[in-house]
Design a protein around this motif. Structure first.
Motif, PDB file in Angstrom:
ATOM      1  N   UNK A  34     -46.131  21.569  13.782  1.00  0.00           N
ATOM      2  CA  UNK A  34     -44.935  21.259  13.015  1.00  0.00           C
ATOM      3  C   UNK A  34     -43.739  21.429  13.938  1.00  0.00           C
ATOM      4  N   UNK A  35     -43.161  20.314  14.355  1.00  0.00           N
ATOM      5  CA  UNK A  35     -42.060  20.389  15.311  1.00  0.00           C
ATOM      6  C   UNK A  35     -40.786  20.935  14.680  1.00  0.00           C
ATOM      7  N   UNK A  36     -40.665  20.913  13.351  1.00  0.00           N
ATOM      8  CA  UNK A  36     -39.481  21.458  12.688  1.00  0.00           C
ATOM      9  C   UNK A  36     -39.484  22.982  12.681  1.00  0.00           C
ATOM     10  N   UNK A  37     -40.656  23.565  12.453  1.00  0.00           N
ATOM     11  CA  UNK A  37     -40.749  25.026  12.365  1.00  0.00           C
ATOM     12  C   UNK A  37     -41.279  25.668  13.639  1.00  0.00           C
ATOM     13  N   UNK A  38     -41.960  24.873  14.487  1.00  0.00           N
ATOM     14  CA  UNK A  38     -42.567  25.416  15.696  1.00  0.00           C
ATOM     15  C   UNK A  38     -43.912  26.053  15.445  1.00  0.00           C
ATOM     16  N   UNK A  39     -44.477  25.817  14.260  1.00  0.00           N
ATOM     17  CA  UNK A  39     -45.793  26.364  13.922  1.00  0.00           C
ATOM     18  C   UNK A  39     -46.893  25.513  14.529  1.00  0.00           C
ATOM     19  N   UNK A  40     -47.869  26.174  15.152  1.00  0.00           N
ATOM     20  CA  UNK A  40     -49.009  25.501  15.763  1.00  0.00           C
ATOM     21  C   UNK A  40     -50.274  26.183  15.260  1.00  0.00           C
ATOM     22  N   UNK A  41     -51.262  25.379  14.869  1.00  0.00           N
ATOM     23  CA  UNK A  41     -52.556  25.911  14.444  1.00  0.00           C
ATOM     24  C   UNK A  41     -53.627  25.391  15.389  1.00  0.00           C
ATOM     25  N   UNK A  42     -54.407  26.320  15.937  1.00  0.00           N
ATOM     26  CA  UNK A  42     -55.466  26.003  16.885  1.00  0.00           C
ATOM     27  C   UNK A  42     -56.779  26.553  16.332  1.00  0.00           C
ATOM     28  N   UNK A  43     -57.848  25.770  16.449  1.00  0.00           N
ATOM     29  CA  UNK A  43     -59.182  26.250  16.087  1.00  0.00           C
ATOM     30  C   UNK A  43     -60.001  26.356  17.363  1.00  0.00           C
ATOM     31  N   UNK A  44     -60.732  27.453  17.504  1.00  0.00           N
ATOM     32  CA  UNK A  44     -61.661  27.579  18.622  1.00  0.00           C
ATOM     33  C   UNK A  44     -63.062  27.580  18.042  1.00  0.00           C
ATOM     34  N   UNK A  71     -40.247  25.699  21.975  1.00  0.00           N
ATOM     35  CA  UNK A  71     -40.404  24.988  20.716  1.00  0.00           C
ATOM     36  C   UNK A  71     -41.533  25.534  19.858  1.00  0.00           C
ATOM     37  N   UNK A  72     -42.409  26.350  20.443  1.00  0.00           N
ATOM     38  CA  UNK A  72     -43.484  26.972  19.670  1.00  0.00           C
ATOM     39  C   UNK A  72     -42.995  28.357  19.255  1.00  0.00           C
ATOM     40  N   UNK A  73     -42.969  28.589  17.948  1.00  0.00           N
ATOM     41  CA  UNK A  73     -42.480  29.884  17.470  1.00  0.00           C
ATOM     42  C   UNK A  73     -43.579  30.724  16.833  1.00  0.00           C
ATOM     43  N   UNK A  74     -44.595  30.083  16.277  1.00  0.00           N
ATOM     44  CA  UNK A  74     -45.657  30.820  15.607  1.00  0.00           C
ATOM     45  C   UNK A  74     -46.982  30.101  15.847  1.00  0.00           C
ATOM     46  N   UNK A  75     -48.001  30.870  16.204  1.00  0.00           N
ATOM     47  CA  UNK A  75     -49.320  30.294  16.481  1.00  0.00           C
ATOM     48  C   UNK A  75     -50.354  30.977  15.603  1.00  0.00           C
ATOM     49  N   UNK A  76     -51.170  30.173  14.960  1.00  0.00           N
ATOM     50  CA  UNK A  76     -52.296  30.665  14.195  1.00  0.00           C
ATOM     51  C   UNK A  76     -53.555  30.128  14.855  1.00  0.00           C
ATOM     52  N   UNK A  77     -54.463  31.018  15.208  1.00  0.00           N
ATOM     53  CA  UNK A  77     -55.728  30.611  15.812  1.00  0.00           C
ATOM     54  C   UNK A  77     -56.831  31.083  14.883  1.00  0.00           C
TER      55      UNK A  77
END
Length: 108
Positions: A34-44, A71-77
């Motif tokens: 999400x480029x508006x919030x900087x949220x990124x979700x990654x699956x391993x 631009x990345x503020x929060x990451x969920x893996x």
């Protein structure tokens, strides 16, 4: 920055700075950006699904991506599931209590 730009930078960072995922038979997938919030979700997944120290890899990714990619503020893996995922119990709690892992900082 666009979502595509953040996704590309995230993919490049993981490929170049955390090669252990792929070297050990695992893989990662950028699920959402999400480029508006900087949220990124990654699956391993792959071998990561059955790895007892995957939580340490997850923690490293979640802590490092926001500091490395503008631009990345929060990451969920999360661990990717599926019928072929061999999930082993997490070893992170046991490892955190072991003296040799007291100052452990994954080399990625």
């Amino acid at each position: 920055m666009s979502a595509e730009g953040l996704e590309r930078q995230t993919r490049n960072y993981l490929s170049n700075n955390i090669p252990q995922i792929q070297e050990h038979g695992g893989h990662f997938e950028i699920e959402d950006v999400n480029d508006n919030t900087g949220d990124v979700t990654v699956a391993i997944g792959g071998a990561c699904s059955g790895c007892g120290i995957a939580p340490m890899t997850i923690k490293a990714i979640e802590q490092r991506l926001p500091t490395e990619i503008e631009g990345v503020s929060n990451v969920t893996v999360r661990r990717a599931g599926g019928p072929r995922a061999a999930v082993m119990p997490s070893k992170i709690e046991v490892m955190e209590d072991m003296e040799e892992y007291e100052d452990y900082d994954p080399p990625f």
